[in-house]
Design a protein around this motif. Structure first.
Motif, mmCIF file in Angstrom:
data_model
loop_
_atom_site.group_PDB
_atom_site.id
_atom_site.type_symbol
_atom_site.label_atom_id
_atom_site.label_comp_id
_atom_site.label_asym_id
_atom_site.label_seq_id
_atom_site.Cartn_x
_atom_site.Cartn_y
_atom_site.Cartn_z
ATOM 1 N N LEU A 238 0.829 -1.208 0.000
ATOM 2 C CA LEU A 238 0.000 0.000 0.000
ATOM 3 C C LEU A 238 0.864 1.259 0.000
ATOM 4 C CD1 LEU A 238 -3.077 0.475 -0.021
ATOM 5 C CD2 LEU A 238 -2.916 0.981 2.424
ATOM 6 N N ASP A 239 2.055 1.186 0.602
ATOM 7 C CA ASP A 239 2.951 2.338 0.560
ATOM 8 C C ASP A 239 3.373 2.633 -0.876
ATOM 9 O OD1 ASP A 239 4.322 -0.106 0.552
ATOM 10 O OD2 ASP A 239 6.150 0.773 1.382
ATOM 11 N N SER A 240 3.628 1.589 -1.668
ATOM 12 C CA SER A 240 3.985 1.782 -3.070
ATOM 13 C C SER A 240 2.813 2.345 -3.868
ATOM 14 C CB SER A 240 4.442 0.463 -3.692
ATOM 15 O OG SER A 240 5.683 0.065 -3.161
ATOM 16 N N ILE A 241 1.613 1.865 -3.582
ATOM 17 C CA ILE A 241 0.429 2.383 -4.276
ATOM 18 C C ILE A 241 0.238 3.862 -3.950
ATOM 19 C CG2 ILE A 241 -2.087 2.199 -4.428
ATOM 20 C CD1 ILE A 241 -1.730 -0.833 -3.895
ATOM 21 N N ALA A 242 0.421 4.220 -2.676
ATOM 22 C CA ALA A 242 0.290 5.630 -2.283
ATOM 23 C C ALA A 242 1.368 6.491 -2.932
ATOM 24 C CB ALA A 242 0.355 5.751 -0.759
ATOM 25 N N GLN A 243 2.598 5.970 -3.001
ATOM 26 C CA GLN A 243 3.670 6.712 -3.653
ATOM 27 C C GLN A 243 3.396 6.860 -5.149
ATOM 28 O OE1 GLN A 243 6.188 8.301 -2.342
ATOM 29 N NE2 GLN A 243 6.055 7.600 -0.232
ATOM 30 N N ALA A 244 2.861 5.816 -5.761
ATOM 31 C CA ALA A 244 2.493 5.901 -7.176
ATOM 32 C C ALA A 244 1.420 6.962 -7.387
ATOM 33 C CB ALA A 244 2.006 4.539 -7.672
ATOM 34 N N ALA A 245 0.482 7.042 -6.465
ATOM 35 C CA ALA A 245 -0.568 8.057 -6.560
ATOM 36 C C ALA A 245 0.003 9.468 -6.510
ATOM 37 C CB ALA A 245 -1.582 7.853 -5.438
ATOM 38 N N GLY A 246 1.178 9.605 -5.887
ATOM 39 C CA GLY A 246 1.829 10.913 -5.832
ATOM 40 C C GLY A 246 2.348 11.396 -7.166
ATOM 41 N N ARG A 247 2.382 10.502 -8.180
ATOM 42 C CA ARG A 247 2.765 10.906 -9.550
ATOM 43 C C ARG A 247 1.546 11.250 -10.384
ATOM 44 N NH1 ARG A 247 6.695 11.704 -6.852
ATOM 45 N NH2 ARG A 247 6.009 10.276 -5.247
ATOM 46 N N CYS A 248 0.367 11.193 -9.805
ATOM 47 C CA CYS A 248 -0.884 11.441 -10.533
ATOM 48 C C CYS A 248 -1.509 12.747 -10.049
ATOM 49 C CB CYS A 248 -1.853 10.272 -10.307
ATOM 50 S SG CYS A 248 -3.396 10.407 -11.226
ATOM 51 N N ASN A 249 -1.845 13.622 -10.978
ATOM 52 C CA ASN A 249 -2.418 14.932 -10.631
ATOM 53 C C ASN A 249 -1.605 15.610 -9.542
ATOM 54 O OD1 ASN A 249 -4.154 17.118 -10.672
ATOM 55 N ND2 ASN A 249 -5.727 16.141 -9.413
ATOM 56 N N ARG A 250 -0.305 15.545 -9.677
ATOM 57 C CA ARG A 250 0.608 16.075 -8.658
ATOM 58 C C ARG A 250 0.433 17.579 -8.445
ATOM 59 N NH1 ARG A 250 4.950 13.901 -6.175
ATOM 60 N NH2 ARG A 250 6.673 15.233 -5.516
ATOM 61 N N ASN A 251 0.074 18.276 -9.507
ATOM 62 C CA ASN A 251 -0.051 19.735 -9.416
ATOM 63 C C ASN A 251 -1.453 20.199 -9.044
ATOM 64 O OD1 ASN A 251 2.659 20.029 -10.112
ATOM 65 N ND2 ASN A 251 2.201 19.986 -12.295
ATOM 66 N N GLY A 252 -2.331 19.263 -8.715
ATOM 67 C CA GLY A 252 -3.636 19.618 -8.156
ATOM 68 C C GLY A 252 -4.569 20.311 -9.119
ATOM 69 N N ARG A 253 -4.750 19.726 -10.296
ATOM 70 C CA ARG A 253 -5.723 20.286 -11.234
ATOM 71 C C ARG A 253 -7.126 20.120 -10.665
ATOM 72 N NH1 ARG A 253 -2.147 17.315 -14.274
ATOM 73 N NH2 ARG A 253 -3.582 15.547 -14.326
ATOM 74 N N ALA A 254 -8.064 20.846 -11.236
ATOM 75 C CA ALA A 254 -9.434 20.843 -10.704
ATOM 76 C C ALA A 254 -10.049 19.450 -10.749
ATOM 77 C CB ALA A 254 -10.286 21.830 -11.488
ATOM 78 N N GLU A 255 -9.815 18.736 -11.838
ATOM 79 C CA GLU A 255 -10.356 17.380 -11.979
ATOM 80 C C GLU A 255 -9.409 16.371 -11.346
ATOM 81 O OE1 GLU A 255 -11.645 14.223 -15.507
ATOM 82 O OE2 GLU A 255 -11.134 16.296 -15.994
ATOM 83 N N ARG A 256 -9.919 15.524 -10.509
ATOM 84 C CA ARG A 256 -9.081 14.526 -9.844
ATOM 85 C C ARG A 256 -8.509 13.524 -10.848
ATOM 86 N NH1 ARG A 256 -11.697 12.583 -4.051
ATOM 87 N NH2 ARG A 256 -11.399 14.560 -2.949
ATOM 88 N N GLY A 257 -7.294 13.074 -10.560
ATOM 89 C CA GLY A 257 -6.700 12.020 -11.371
ATOM 90 C C GLY A 257 -7.211 10.661 -10.933
ATOM 91 N N THR A 258 -6.887 9.642 -11.714
ATOM 92 C CA THR A 258 -7.338 8.280 -11.413
ATOM 93 C C THR A 258 -6.140 7.356 -11.299
ATOM 94 O OG1 THR A 258 -9.388 8.636 -12.662
ATOM 95 C CG2 THR A 258 -8.775 6.354 -12.180
ATOM 96 N N VAL A 259 -6.134 6.546 -10.238
ATOM 97 C CA VAL A 259 -5.116 5.524 -10.041
ATOM 98 C C VAL A 259 -5.796 4.166 -10.094
ATOM 99 C CG1 VAL A 259 -3.372 4.580 -8.483
ATOM 100 C CG2 VAL A 259 -3.701 7.057 -8.609
ATOM 101 N N HIS A 260 -5.465 3.384 -11.118
ATOM 102 C CA HIS A 260 -6.014 2.034 -11.248
ATOM 103 C C HIS A 260 -5.050 1.042 -10.613
ATOM 104 C CE1 HIS A 260 -9.100 3.404 -14.096
ATOM 105 N NE2 HIS A 260 -8.145 4.039 -14.771
ATOM 106 N N VAL A 261 -5.522 0.255 -9.682
ATOM 107 C CA VAL A 261 -4.720 -0.810 -9.075
ATOM 108 C C VAL A 261 -5.141 -2.122 -9.719
ATOM 109 C CG1 VAL A 261 -4.086 -2.012 -6.950
ATOM 110 C CG2 VAL A 261 -4.554 0.455 -6.906
ATOM 111 N N VAL A 262 -4.203 -2.771 -10.430
ATOM 112 C CA VAL A 262 -4.525 -3.996 -11.163
ATOM 113 C C VAL A 262 -3.697 -5.162 -10.642
ATOM 114 C CG1 VAL A 262 -5.111 -2.677 -13.235
ATOM 115 C CG2 VAL A 262 -2.797 -3.583 -12.973
#
Length: 471
Positions: A238-262
């Motif tokens: 889960l720490d890796s998944i959370a760190q991966a999420a930190g590469r998504c929408n990092r700059n805080g755009r209005a629309e949320r990014g999506t992280v797919h866990v497969v």
């Protein structure tokens, strides 16, 4: 680039941390504290009366947990140092077994006073638990990645192994125009200069809002400032998944990014125990979250979920946290924690043979422990690779240099053109005649350029001359 067992010439070229600011790795610090040889001893005094900042402390090897905790407690209490443990996925190093060594935190240890509120304010992504029975095939992952790139403009796929990265990349290359530089591959088989070049291209395209699809190993998870619209993460801790999420929408755009866990279909993690155990603990948390998301504040990568994850993970691995050593590596099976503390097995053996305890104040097996200690299980050898014109010129300069001071300068530069190679790959390259020493008796190795891919980096097989080059 030089092996741990040094010649006198290599010792002249090594560093001793004699600088006001030192930027190093967790591996090097652990070797300084617990490793054999004189290199660590020459560095040890630099750790007292210092500020020690551990970035991404969750990457601490699990077997070193109690050794690390005891060392940190010593450096703060007796060494008069200040230690800062930095990460968005803080491991529970203060909640492990107290009798074996848990980090002693300051009363007001959190740098942020209300971390739950902070996590909520900084929430920029939605995590989609996309696991399915039977798992995802590589082709399905590639199809999803291409689709998400077209939908959100950019997609990052993070996998657990270099082999998986290559397979998924090759499938994505059939769906995305590689010549348009929209597709990128990153792994530790690429030297730092190569990775920097690829990351620079990535950032340029991301800043220009051009389509980008990147397939990477977990090297991109921590400390790399990139901002993708979508992230696809192979199942891991889960720490890796959370760190991966930190590469998504990092700059805080209005629309949320999506992280797919497969969950990948065919993945062998038998030799990657840390990833395997982390994945198993994360699966328990994801299952718990599905049953009762409210108890996790509806955030599967928030503080409550991460606390549950580390409790599962540390409980499962409590036997590994004392650094067990098998018989054969030392006289009898033991742990480094015991060898460096009470050393009761050796003391009991001495007492049974001599009818009295040893008349020694220090009973630790320092030499045995130092020889057995390895921060990583399979120590790697650095190999200088001829990446681009600069890499080829550097190899030529190293082969021609005879002045030690000049060699030192060149070796510093060579760090950007070095790939760390595991022993079995090193043997294969050596048997193929793909390695040569820059000069006799240095053991500093260079790679034949036929074994370096402009896309994938170092290869154990000759690279096809038809492969497209991107310098």
């Amino acid at each position: 680039m030089t092996p741990e067992q040094q010649t006198w010439r290599e010792k002249v070229l090594c560093e001793n941390w004699d600088a006001p600011v030192v930027y190093t790795t967790m591996v090097q610090l652990l070797e300084a504290l617990f490793g054999a040889g004189t290199r660590g001893a020459r560095r040890m005094h630099q750790l007292s009366r210092a500020v020690l900042i551990f970035d991404e402390v969750q990457t601490l090897p699990i077997k070193c947990a109690h050794l690390f905790n005891n060392a940190i407690n010593f450096l703060t209490a007796q060494g008069d140092s200040t230690v800062v443990l930095c990460t968005a996925t803080q491991p529970l190093l203060h909640q492990v077994a107290q009798d074996k060594g848990a980090v002693r935190l300051a009363p007001d240890h959190e740098l942020m006073p209300d971390k739950h509120r902070l996590f909520e304010q900084l929430k920029r992504v939605t995590v989609n638990d996309a696991r399915k029975p039977g798992g995802w095939s590589d082709q399905e992952v590639a199809d999803l990645a291409a689709s998400e790139m077209r939908r959100s403009g950019s997609c990052l796929v993070i996998v657990n192994t270099k082999a998986a990265a290559r397979r998924v990349f090759e499938l994505c290359a059939q769906l995305v125009d590689i010549q348009d530089a929209a597709l990128c591959h990153l792994s530790t088989d690429m030297c730092p200069a190569h990775r920097k070049h690829e990351l620079a291209k990535l950032r340029t395209r991301l800043a220009s809002h051009k389509p980008v699809l990147c397939v990477s190993t977990q090297l991109i998870e921590a400390g790399v400032d990139v901002d993708f619209g979508t992230v696809i993460r192979f199942m891991a801790g889960l720490d890796s998944i959370a760190q991966a999420a930190g590469r998504c929408n990092r700059n805080g755009r209005a629309e949320r990014g999506t992280v797919h866990v497969v969950n990948p279909q065919d993945e062998s993690l038998d030799k990657l125990v840390d990833i395997q155990k982390g994945r198993d603990a994360a699966l328990r948390v994801l299952d718990d979250f599905q049953q009762d998301p409210a108890s996790f504040q509806y955030d599967v990568i928030g503080p409550t979920a991460l606390t549950a994850y580390y409790r599962y993970y540390f409980f499962e691995r409590q036997a590994d946290m004392t650094y067990p050593v098998a018989a054969g590596d030392i006289a009898q099976s033991d742990t480094l924690l015991n060898l460096l503390s009470r050393n009761h097995a050796a003391v009991d053996e001495f007492s049974s043979r001599h009818d009295s305890a040893p008349n020694l104040f220090f009973r630790q097996a320092f030499m045995t422990a130092a020889r057995a200690f390895k921060a990583i299980d399979a120590p790697t050898q650095g190999v200088i690779v001829p990446y681009g014109e600069a890499g080829r010129a550097l190899v030529a300069d190293l082969c021609a240099a005879y002045d030690v001071e000049l060699e030192f300068t060149l070796l510093r530069a060579a760090q950007q053109f070095t790939v760390n190679v595991f022993p079995h790959v090193l043997r294969k390259l050596s048997d193929a005649g793909a390695l040569h020493e820059v000069k006799p008796d240095t053991r500093i190795l260079c790679l034949d350029e036929r074994y370096y891919s402009a896309v994938f980096g170092l290869s154990a097989e000759p690279v096809s001359p038809m492969e497209p080059l991107h310098d």
